[in-house]
Design a protein around this motif. Structure first.
Motif: not given
Length: 470
Positions: A180-206
């Motif tokens: 129940e922590f908050n994600i730092h705004p800079d860190t969260f913005a980077a997740i938004k920018r890199n979201a499409e990169r999730i495609s290289i991660i196996s579905r099992e890990r997700v």
């Protein structure tokens, strides 16, 4: 700063083994983080300057008989297990990545390089276990301060961190949910920018991260974050489609995504069963595909429970969740979740309650928990009325089950016996008689007893022109 909580025999033993072979050694990662969060952590990870395998071998020799040493030379890691004790060792290293893989190129590194490659500052803490510096905290990235501020933040540039290993985006959301922590705004913005990169991660890990989110005290935190950062539409488009409200002629339906999360949290407050929680998450999953506008009554979602039940296997397959009894349980919960509501809106008849008990079987209490959580109206009087009605249904179920033994029942006369009685081969007539005796018991026409069932079958067969043989 000294960390006194690590002064336990197991860690002293590791420090002594490292000292004997001249290696600097540090407890790191989740074990150190959890000391400050006052959480229990069973496994302990160690980083050494130089070969972690050599320290692991020295520890295993010290522990002696009953110790199991596993060495993974390709990865430069080793594990020591003895009873419940599990120790992981690795040499300090630095990493570099290629764009199309999360598997790093690993080289020997310094402690600072090793800690900098960690996912988040709260996981980049180290404590020395060598005798002369025992308990000294190394906090190069202000992880302790971030923990005090309840912030998830990357040690280095978050764009590099998430592009190198996109699974860390899921881990950020999982830690934010669990702690129940908050994600730092800079860190969260980077997740938004890199979201499409999730495609290289196996579905099992997700799926592993999703299961940890679902096991958290307030699972909705994670699902909201996944939706807000853009990951949800990539990993679970059916759930993302539930978000939003459509309005026609000034009439809008409720936001089914946020309703679903409210139901999920209410179920989570009552039950730690992760599959009941998945049932809550998926109970309205078919509303986007069944949504229709009717000029006379407004928005409708006809048969969304049946359609949703049929969607469950496909969703489980896509998410790499188990295609076994757990999936069947969730599908059943989704299909049946409207039945108790329909009961309380109509007269609560013995027949309807018997059929509900029979169809839900041993999962009837879970189903009632889900249905009670599904009442999320802001109208307090409406909520009170529905919950009182559900309490009445529960009382009726207890009474009927005690009297009629309906849960998981099989009719006292089976198909083989019907065929023998009337000289029939497997046929439609056998199925009709089987169904008739089952319905007669559920409708209360006859008791759930063998002699009554036999007499009923003979009477119904006579109406069909069938008579006992012999």
């Amino acid at each position: 700063m000294k960390v006194n909580a690590i002064d336990i025999p197991e860690i002293r033993l590791v420090g002594a083994a490292a000292d004997r072979i001249g290696r600097d050694c540090y407890a790191v990662g989740g074990y150190v983080r959890d000391i400050f969060l006052h959480r229990h952590s069973k496994d302990i990870d160690f980083v050494t300057i130089g070969s972690g395998i050599e320290v692991a071998e020295a520890v295993a020799r010290t522990l002696g008989k009953g110790t199991h040493l596993s060495v993974f030379r390709n990865f430069g890691t080793a594990q020591v297990k003895r009873g419940d004790l599990e120790l992981e060792f690795v040499g300090a290293r630095k990493e570099s990545y290629s764009h199309d893989s999360r598997k790093p190129i690993v080289e020997d590194g310094t402690l600072e390089e090793d800690l900098s490659r960690r996912d988040f500052t709260i996981n980049a803490l180290a404590v020395s276990v060598n005798a002369d510096t025992f308990g000294e905290l190394i906090d190069m990235f202000d992880g302790l301060e971030d923990m005090a501020m309840k912030i998830i933040r990357t040690p280095l540039d978050p764009d590099v961190t998430f592009s190198d290993d996109p699974l860390r985006m899921m881990r950020a959301i999982r830690f934010a949910t669990q702690l129940e922590f908050n994600i730092h705004p800079d860190t969260f913005a980077a997740i938004k920018r890199n979201a499409e990169r999730i495609s290289i991660i196996s579905r099992e890990r997700v799926a592993d991260e999703l299961m940890k989110i679902m096991a958290s005290p307030v699972p909705s935190i994670g699902w909201k974050l996944l939706a807000d950062c853009g990951l949800l539409r990539l990993i679970f488009p059916e759930l993302a489609a539930m978000r939003g409200v459509e309005t026609i002629n000034g009439r809008g339906h409720k936001d089914n995504f946020f309703h679903t999360l409210a139901v999920l949290d209410k179920v989570a407050a009552k039950s730690a069963d992760v599959w009941l929680r998945w049932s809550a998450l998926l109970h309205d999953i078919a509303k986007p595909v069944t949504k229709r506008w009717d000029d006379s009554i407004g928005w409708t979602f006809h048969n969304h429970n049946f359609v949703g039940s049929k969607m469950v296997p496909r969703i489980f397959r896509a998410l790499k969740l188990p295609l076994n009894e757990k999936m069947k349980y969730v599908a059943k919960m989704v299909e049946l979740h409207m039945r108790p509501i329909a009961l309380v809106e109509d007269e609560v008849t013995d027949s309807a309650v018997r059929r509900l008990i029979h169809d839900a079987g041993d999962d009837i209490n879970d189903l009632m928990t889900l249905c009670e959580a599904d009442i999320t109206s802001k109208n307090a009087e409406k909520v009170k009325r529905h919950l009182e009605n559900f309490a009445h249904v529960r009382e009726k179920m207890t009474e009927l089950e005690a009297r009629d033994h309906i849960r998981n029942f099989q009719p006292p006369v089976d198909g083989a016996e019907i065929m023998a009685m009337f000289g029939l081969a497997p046929s439609r007539e056998v199925g009709v008689l089987k169904a008739a005796v089952k319905d007669a018991i559920l409708d209360g026409i006859i008791p759930n007893e063998r002699q009554a069932a036999l007499a009923f079958v003979i009477d119904r067969a006579a109406e069909m022109g069938l008579h006992p043989v012999g």
